[in-house]
Write an enzyme that holds these catalytic residues in place. Structure first.
Site, short mmCIF file in Angstrom:
data_model
loop_
_atom_site.label_atom_id
_atom_site.label_comp_id
_atom_site.label_asym_id
_atom_site.label_seq_id
_atom_site.Cartn_x
_atom_site.Cartn_y
_atom_site.Cartn_z
N HIS A 1 0.86 -1.20 0.00
CA HIS A 1 0.00 0.00 0.00
C HIS A 1 0.89 1.24 0.00
CE1 HIS A 1 -3.14 2.85 1.19
NE2 HIS A 1 -3.99 1.92 0.81
N ASP B 1 -7.93 -5.37 0.05
CA ASP B 1 -8.41 -6.24 -1.04
C ASP B 1 -8.04 -7.70 -0.85
OD1 ASP B 1 -7.56 -3.41 -2.84
OD2 ASP B 1 -9.60 -4.19 -2.71
C1 SDX Z 1 -6.28 0.06 -2.84
O1 SDX Z 1 -4.53 4.59 -1.89
C2 SDX Z 1 -5.48 3.96 -1.31
O2 SDX Z 1 -5.88 4.31 -0.25
C3 SDX Z 1 -6.03 2.77 -2.10
C4 SDX Z 1 -7.01 1.89 -1.34
C5 SDX Z 1 -8.27 2.66 -1.03
O3 SDX Z 1 -8.98 2.25 -0.07
O4 SDX Z 1 -8.64 3.54 -1.82
O5 SDX Z 1 -6.43 1.45 -0.12
C6 SDX Z 1 -7.43 0.67 -2.14
O6 SDX Z 1 -6.10 0.39 -3.98
C7 SDX Z 1 -5.37 -0.91 -2.12
C8 SDX Z 1 -4.17 -1.38 -3.02
C9 SDX Z 1 -4.68 -2.48 -3.94
N1 SDX Z 1 -3.66 -2.84 -4.94
C10 SDX Z 1 -2.99 -4.03 -4.87
O7 SDX Z 1 -3.14 -4.84 -3.96
C11 SDX Z 1 -2.05 -4.28 -6.06
C12 SDX Z 1 -0.71 -4.87 -5.53
N2 SDX Z 1 -0.03 -3.81 -4.78
C13 SDX Z 1 0.88 -2.97 -5.49
O8 SDX Z 1 0.92 -2.95 -6.84
C14 SDX Z 1 1.45 -1.80 -4.71
O9 SDX Z 1 1.75 -2.23 -3.44
C15 SDX Z 1 0.61 -0.54 -4.67
C16 SDX Z 1 0.25 -0.08 -6.04
C17 SDX Z 1 -0.63 -0.75 -3.87
C18 SDX Z 1 1.44 0.56 -3.99
O10 SDX Z 1 2.55 0.72 -4.75
P1 SDX Z 1 3.56 1.98 -4.53
O11 SDX Z 1 3.30 2.66 -3.24
O12 SDX Z 1 3.54 2.81 -5.77
O13 SDX Z 1 4.94 1.26 -4.36
P2 SDX Z 1 5.83 0.81 -5.56
O14 SDX Z 1 4.99 0.25 -6.68
O15 SDX Z 1 6.77 1.92 -5.85
O16 SDX Z 1 6.61 -0.43 -4.89
C19 SDX Z 1 7.62 -0.17 -3.90
C20 SDX Z 1 8.44 -1.46 -3.84
C21 SDX Z 1 8.89 -1.95 -5.23
O17 SDX Z 1 10.07 -2.72 -5.05
P3 SDX Z 1 11.50 -1.96 -5.32
O18 SDX Z 1 11.55 -1.69 -6.81
O19 SDX Z 1 11.50 -0.72 -4.45
O20 SDX Z 1 12.52 -3.01 -4.87
O21 SDX Z 1 7.62 -2.51 -3.30
C22 SDX Z 1 7.45 -3.53 -4.28
C23 SDX Z 1 7.79 -2.91 -5.62
O22 SDX Z 1 8.23 -3.90 -6.53
N3 SDX Z 1 6.05 -3.94 -4.22
C24 SDX Z 1 5.61 -5.19 -4.41
C25 SDX Z 1 4.23 -5.14 -4.21
N4 SDX Z 1 3.86 -3.87 -3.94
C26 SDX Z 1 4.99 -3.13 -3.95
N5 SDX Z 1 6.28 -6.34 -4.71
C27 SDX Z 1 5.51 -7.46 -4.83
N6 SDX Z 1 4.18 -7.50 -4.66
C28 SDX Z 1 3.51 -6.36 -4.35
N7 SDX Z 1 2.18 -6.37 -4.18
#
Ligand code: SDX
Length: 426
Positions: A304, A361
């Site tokens: 998140h 989720d």
């Molecule tokens: C919702 O914003 C809100 O409040 C949203 C929400 C709401 O109520 O409105 O809470 C609802 O959208 C919840 C999130 C649902 N999405 C998912 O579950 C999809 C999977 N999660 C991700 O794609 C990710 O965690 C995000 C999009 C939710 C957040 O991503 P960020 O903050 O942009 O972080 P990032 O993509 O820059 O990742 C940071 C690091 C990366 O690794 P590095 O390159 O730094 O080594 O964390 C890793 C990413 O690869 N990473 C993950 C991961 N999420 C982040 N690695 C593996 N699996 C994951 N799920």
């Protein structure tokens, strides 16, 4: 004593005020930055940028705190109803008994959808995603309900129509997609029970609303009701800043929520768990893929932008999974898989180092499956829950006499000035 920050640029020192929120959050007020220094800031994804001040929802990502108008979401999930929580978010306080009864009566009076709208549903190609249908139909509401004279009256009735009709429209898209007759809302049923009845009632077997499912749906929608300046809420605020009507602004929020990184994650979680199940339950392969930088695969339902601790909503949703499945003696193998996946991930250094925990989720899809909601409707269920939050956030803007058109700047990195070359000289 008011704090400020100093920026030294090209030999000059500039001071900017620090704004402090009611929970101690601090931000640099750069609203005059370009005017004073000629500089702008750059923050792709806005991870370090506040778009507004707001009194609606407070989140503390480090401590896993979520409060609506100051009330912890855990207390609302335990004691409140979705409609009472919607009232709290939109009006800034809990309703009296009379006010709540009046709102319920207004919902009954406005729960029907114009019959002509059924023709729209019937003309979407079979297999159209319910989120695309919902976004289109909400936008179409403006055509059926032209603007009223007084803005106050217009906003109040539009809010009621949106909150009441969204249930009917969502259930209609499900029924029509299956070739079933539309079930109309009933004045004797409460908000959540009415939705379940519109979804599942049949002449062959009248639907009996199960109290545990009705409570679960109230909790599900309370947990989704608002979440400060997330992607879809920011879309509602930005689109609304052009002074478009509220139906269109909410329609933009629905479109933004659809994506798998945002509200579409609940559907993506179930699809991911189903794939793991087909792969013989090999969740270790999913964990390995999630850690592999060369693999675009992400563990859906994990991570998140704000929560760097367990999402408080996921904790409540997980408990609700057990309560529903035990009560209905419904054995969902995907729940066992989800729990094993969570257990392994939370002990894995990669997830620990990246502060990746289950978000709202991760378990919500299992709750929806237990209710009989089809997977392609999961994000619609999230959207219905988020309507009060989108409306409250839009209203907070609309009530602000200084509400400005949202228009971010950029740093241009394209080609320098060059001349047009006629086609026969290229
Ligand atoms: C919702 O914003 C809100 O409040 C949203 C929400 C709401 O109520 O409105 O809470 C609802 O959208 C919840 C999130 C649902 N999405 C998912 O579950 C999809 C999977 N999660 C991700 O794609 C990710 O965690 C995000 C999009 C939710 C957040 O991503 P960020 O903050 O942009 O972080 P990032 O993509 O820059 O990742 C940071 C690091 C990366 O690794 P590095 O390159 O730094 O080594 O964390 C890793 C990413 O690869 N990473 C993950 C991961 N999420 C982040 N690695 C593996 N699996 C994951 N799920």
């Amino acid at each position: 004593m008011a704090e400020n920050v100093k920026i030294v640029y090209e030999g000059k020192t500039y001071e900017f005020p620090i704004i402090v929120g009611s929970e101690g959050e601090k931000g640099i007020d750069i609203s005059k930055l370009r005017q004073i220094t000629g500089l702008i800031t750059l923050d792709p994804g806005y991870a370090n940028t506040g778009s507004c001040t707001s009194s609606i929802t407070f989140m503390d990502g480090e401590k896993g705190i979520l409060r609506y108008r100051g009330i912890p979401v855990e207390q609302l999930a335990e004691h409140s109803s979705f409609i009472e929580t919607a009232y709290l978010l939109i009006n800034g306080r809990l309703p009296t008994r009379e006010e709540l009864d009046h709102v319920s009566a207004l919902f009954n009076d406005n729960s029907l959808v114009h019959e002509d709208m059924q023709i729209f549903y019937q003309n979407f190609p079979r297999g159209s995603h319910p989120m695309g249908i919902l976004s289109s139909m909400v936008n179409a509401l403006r055509s059926f309900y032209p603007e009223l004279q007084t803005i106050e009256e217009e906003i109040n009735i539009t809010v009621i129509r949106l909150l009441s009709k969204v249930r009917t429209m969502a259930a209609m898209s499900y029924r029509i997609s299956r070739g079933h007759k539309v079930v109309y809302p009933r004045p004797d049923l409460k908000y959540c029970a009415n939705f379940l009845n519109m979804m599942f009632d049949t002449p062959v077997k009248p639907y009996q609303v199960d109290d545990i499912l009705e409570k679960a749906l109230n909790v599900f929608w309370i947990l989704h009701a608002d979440h400060e300046q997330n992607c879809s809420t920011s879309a509602v605020r930005l689109v609304g800043s052009g002074r478009v009507n509220l139906y269109a602004a909410i329609s933009a929020g629905i479109a933004a929520l659809w994506g798998p990184l945002h509200g579409g994650a609940n559907q993506a979680v179930i699809e991911m768990l189903t794939d793991i199940q087909k792969d013989g339950g090999n969740y270790m392969r999913a964990v390995a893929r999630a850690k592999d930088k060369k693999d675009p695969f992400r563990l859906m339902g994990f991570g998140h932008r704000v929560y760097k601790a367990y999402d408080p909503r996921a904790r409540i949703m997980k408990k609700m999974c057990h309560r529903i499945l035990d009560k209905l003696s419904f054995d969902d193998p995907l729940l066992d898989l989800a729990k094993e996946l969570e257990e392994v991930a939370l002990k894995d250094d990669y997830f620990i180092d990246h502060n990746l925990y289950p978000n709202v989720d991760f378990y919500s899809g299992i709750v929806l499956r237990a209710m009989g909601i089809p997977t392609n409707m999961f994000t619609v269920m999230f959207a219905i829950g988020r309507f009060p939050g989108w409306i409250a956030q839009w209203k907070e803007c609309s009530d602000d006499p200084n509400w400005r058109l949202g228009r971010p700047r950029q740093i241009y990195i394209g080609p320098e000035k060059k001349q047009y070359i006629p086609i026969d000289q290229r």
